[in-house]
Design a protein around this motif. Structure first.
Motif, short mmCIF file in Angstrom:
data_model
loop_
_atom_site.label_atom_id
_atom_site.label_comp_id
_atom_site.label_asym_id
_atom_site.label_seq_id
_atom_site.Cartn_x
_atom_site.Cartn_y
_atom_site.Cartn_z
N ALA A 114 0.83 -1.21 0.00
CA ALA A 114 0.00 0.00 0.00
C ALA A 114 0.86 1.26 0.00
O ALA A 114 0.60 2.22 -0.74
N VAL A 115 1.92 1.27 0.81
CA VAL A 115 2.80 2.43 0.88
C VAL A 115 3.52 2.63 -0.44
O VAL A 115 3.65 3.76 -0.94
N GLU A 116 4.01 1.54 -1.03
CA GLU A 116 4.71 1.65 -2.30
C GLU A 116 3.79 2.18 -3.39
O GLU A 116 4.20 2.95 -4.26
N GLY A 117 2.52 1.77 -3.37
CA GLY A 117 1.57 2.27 -4.37
C GLY A 117 1.35 3.76 -4.25
O GLY A 117 1.33 4.49 -5.26
N LEU A 118 1.19 4.26 -3.02
CA LEU A 118 1.01 5.70 -2.82
C LEU A 118 2.27 6.48 -3.19
O LEU A 118 2.21 7.53 -3.84
N ASN A 119 3.43 5.95 -2.77
CA ASN A 119 4.69 6.61 -3.11
C ASN A 119 4.89 6.69 -4.62
O ASN A 119 5.35 7.69 -5.16
N GLY A 120 4.52 5.61 -5.31
CA GLY A 120 4.67 5.59 -6.76
C GLY A 120 3.84 6.67 -7.43
O GLY A 120 4.29 7.34 -8.37
N SER A 121 2.59 6.84 -6.96
CA SER A 121 1.74 7.86 -7.57
C SER A 121 2.27 9.26 -7.27
O SER A 121 2.25 10.16 -8.13
N LEU A 122 2.75 9.49 -6.03
CA LEU A 122 3.30 10.80 -5.70
C LEU A 122 4.51 11.13 -6.58
O LEU A 122 4.64 12.25 -7.09
N ARG A 123 5.40 10.14 -6.74
CA ARG A 123 6.59 10.39 -7.58
C ARG A 123 6.20 10.58 -9.04
O ARG A 123 6.85 11.34 -9.77
N ARG A 124 5.17 9.86 -9.46
CA ARG A 124 4.76 9.94 -10.86
C ARG A 124 4.28 11.34 -11.23
O ARG A 124 4.59 11.87 -12.30
N PHE A 125 3.48 11.98 -10.34
CA PHE A 125 2.88 13.27 -10.67
C PHE A 125 3.67 14.46 -10.12
O PHE A 125 3.33 15.62 -10.41
N GLU A 126 4.72 14.19 -9.34
CA GLU A 126 5.44 15.27 -8.66
C GLU A 126 6.06 16.26 -9.66
O GLU A 126 6.02 17.48 -9.46
N ALA A 127 6.64 15.78 -10.75
CA ALA A 127 7.35 16.65 -11.69
C ALA A 127 6.45 17.25 -12.75
O ALA A 127 6.89 18.14 -13.50
N LEU A 128 5.19 16.78 -12.86
CA LEU A 128 4.33 17.22 -13.96
C LEU A 128 4.02 18.72 -13.93
O LEU A 128 4.10 19.39 -14.98
N PRO A 129 3.64 19.32 -12.79
CA PRO A 129 3.31 20.76 -12.84
C PRO A 129 4.48 21.63 -13.28
O PRO A 129 4.29 22.62 -13.99
#
Length: 622
Positions: free
Chosen positions: A58-73
């Protein structure tokens, strides 16, 4: 008086033994109850360690999404047309192009929303521009992600959308025109997909922010709740940023206690009064300031502990019951021994009384007693001699039978051993293994033969049951194959369709066919092209197996004595005359018949008739 005292002693002994056993069992049961908390604790610890991987996923899934969208803006904010919109917000044509571009980008990368905010917090362009609840025209100056991005830092924030009503995580970056910050670009992704995946598991998962508010959970009714009351400062900060609906910030009816350095125990009571107990383990996501907790129902450990105590109690009760029965039987045995001793004393007393009377009578019958003693001694000697003679006769018959019956299996063992040696020289280990296996079968058969010969004159000990006729014939042919090959004999065998089950015994039926086939081969020693015909046909509820040789046949006198013990037409040393006699008795034990006659075209033919049987069921075979 003495009898009453003995009964009282016996009753006291029995009650004392039973009380001791009951007390011991009760003490052990009490000990098991006292050990129950320790057992439950062990099972809880095992349960938590087993489910730790679920929390990690569960933690890895949330971390993955945060890292995925972090650089987009930051990447999207570099588009020149965004700064142009903020410089010229009245250019509707440009705004339309930016809206479409933001919508396409959101669809491609899987974002919920992308929106452009000026320095005053007013939204001028958004990926959801076409929706009724569009962000365009909304002011988000109160959001922390806006103020952080406007100051030149990356903005991060989780909140319930005031416009869309959807929970989501926001990333924001400054939009620059040269070196000047002219606005903010924010992106949002929702978390519903995570919760949908969590609901499929057996555990519950919740995520708390730095204030302790549950903003994500596998149970929707836990949203915006907390395990402990919020501080006034935390509530004020939430109200200022409009992070969550204030009317839903109600603590759960929960109590917590530390289990060990990794786990804690939590009890949660719902509105209906039902209480659930969980083993909780947590893990932080430092970048977002989140605490992810896995709640595993502790009823599993409680059930296992109860089961262990219950099973132990049953075992202890069983042991106590067995001990009680053993002690009671021992007491009963002692009582019987005492009763027997008492009766013996009574008898001895009566014998003493009668001895004087018998002395006079003994003088009169002494002569008759002496004569009877002499007759009894002679009778015992005669019985001993008869028993000894019977034993010697039986031993003689067994020796002759063993000499005959062990000859064929030993010959087969010798042949298989030679074959194994030849195959070993050729480097064919599979065939060597096959011949060694056949030797093992022959050794088993030699052990069975002794039982068959011992039962020659009486009903054999092997029970009669459905056996496979095909297997008995195949085994007999395999045993005699070396002998047939040495004599150049061929076998013409009828093709058998399907399995044929008959009443008999597998080993003894095989011995019958070995005897008949061996005799057929021996009868054709002088025949240039020896052939044995092995035919089979069924008639009603019986099956007939016929073995025919191409020898010289038999005389009428020989046919009349075929099945007599020790009658043989073979040369001295070639046979003892027991094979056909034994086969005849075996087939008769099976409820069948064995007949021998001359064939009209020459040679002899022996016919074995057996009763057909139902094939055994799978359950019976097992």
């Amino acid at each position: 008086m003495i009898g009453s005292t003995e009964n009282t002693h016996r009753l006291w002994t029995r009650n004392w033994a039973v009380a001791l056993i009951v007390g011991g069992v009760a003490l052990l049961l009490a000990l098991m109850v006292l050990l129950f908390p320790a057992l439950e604790r062990v099972y809880l610890s095992q349960l938590g360690k087993r489910e730790a991987s679920t929390l990690t996923l569960a933690v890895e899934g949330l971390n993955g999404s945060l890292r995925r969208f972090e650089a987009l803006p930051g990447l999207i904010a570099e588009r020149p047309d965004l700064a142009q919109v903020l410089r010229d917000p009245s250019n509707t044509e440009l705004i339309d192009r930016v809206n479409d571009a933001l919508h396409q980008t959101a669809e491609e990368v899987g974002l919920s929303d992308i929106f452009l905010i000026d320095r005053n917090g007013l939204t001028h362009a958004a990926s959801n521009h076409w929706k009724d609840l569009s962000f365009i025209g909304q002011n988000f100056a109160y959001r922390p992600y806006f103020t952080l991005a406007l100051a030149g830092d990356q903005g991060r924030f989780f909140a319930l959308g005031t416009t869309s009503g959807e929970r989501g995580y926001f990333f924001a970056e400054a939009v620059r025109d040269g070196t000047e910050i002219v606005g903010v670009l924010a992106v949002k992704f929702t978390v519903d997909a995570f919760e949908d995946a969590w609901r499929d598991g057996t555990n519950d998962i919740l995520v708390q922010d730095e204030a302790g508010v549950i903003f994500m959970a596998s149970r929707p009714d836990w949203h915006f709740r907390s395990l402990e009351p919020l501080s006034p400062e935390a509530r004020a900060a939430i109200e200022d940023t409009k992070k969550y609906p204030m009317d839903q910030l109600v603590p759960l009816q929960a109590s917590q206690e530390v289990f060990d350095d990794r786990f804690r125990k939590v009890e949660i009571t719902d509105n209906s009064g039902a209480t659930e107990r969980f083993l909780v383990q947590s893990q932080m996501i430092p970048e977002a300031g989140w605490q992810v907790s896995l709640l595993t129902p502790s009823e599993q450990a409680w059930t296992r502990a109860v089961g262990t105590v219950a099973l132990s109690a049953l075992l202890l009760l069983l042991v106590g019951l067995i001990a009680t029965v053993v002690i009671q039987r021992r007491i009963q045995l002692q009582e019987r021994i005492r009763a027997a001793l008492s009766m013996q004393e009574e008898l001895e007393h009566r014998v003493t009384q009668r001895t004087a009377e018998l002395k006079d009578a003994n003088a009169l019958i002494m002569q008759e007693v002496e004569e009877r003693r002499a007759a009894e001694t002679l009778l015992r000697q005669t019985q001993t001699e008869l028993i000894q003679a019977g034993k010697l006769a039986a031993l003689g018959q067994m020796a002759a039978a063993l000499s005959h019956e062990f000859n064929q299996p030993l010959a087969a063992v010798k042949s298989f051993a030679r074959n194994a040696g030849a195959y070993l020289d050729r480097g064919e280990p599979d065939k060597v293994r096959q011949n060694v296996g056949m030797i093992d079968d022959m050794v088993d058969r030699l052990a069975a033969i002794s039982t068959h010969l011992r039962n020659f004159a009486r009903r054999p000990g092997e029970k009669t049951e459905p056996v496979l006729l095909n297997r008995a014939l195949d085994s007999a042919l395999v045993i005699l194959e070396p002998k047939m090959r040495a004599s150049g004999c061929r076998v013409n065998r009828d093709q058998i369709d399907g399995d044929i089950w008959v009443l008999g015994g597998q080993v003894r039926l095989q011995q019958v066919f070995v005897n008949l086939l061996s005799n057929a081969v021996d009868a054709m020693n002088d025949v240039p092209d020896p052939i044995v015909d092995l035919s089979l046909d069924m008639d009603g509820d019986g099956v007939h197996v016929r073995v025919r040789d191409r020898g010289t046949g038999m005389t009428d006198a020989e046919i009349a004595q075929l099945f007599d013990p020790f009658f043989t037409t073979k040369e001295p040393g070639k046979g003892m005359g027991l094979g056909l006699s034994i086969s005849y008795n075996i087939v008769r034990d099976f409820g069948g018949t064995l007949e021998g006659r001359n064939h009209p075209e020459g040679g002899a033919v022996f016919s074995v008739t057996l009763k057909l049987a139902e094939a055994p069921s799978l359950a019976a075979a097992e």
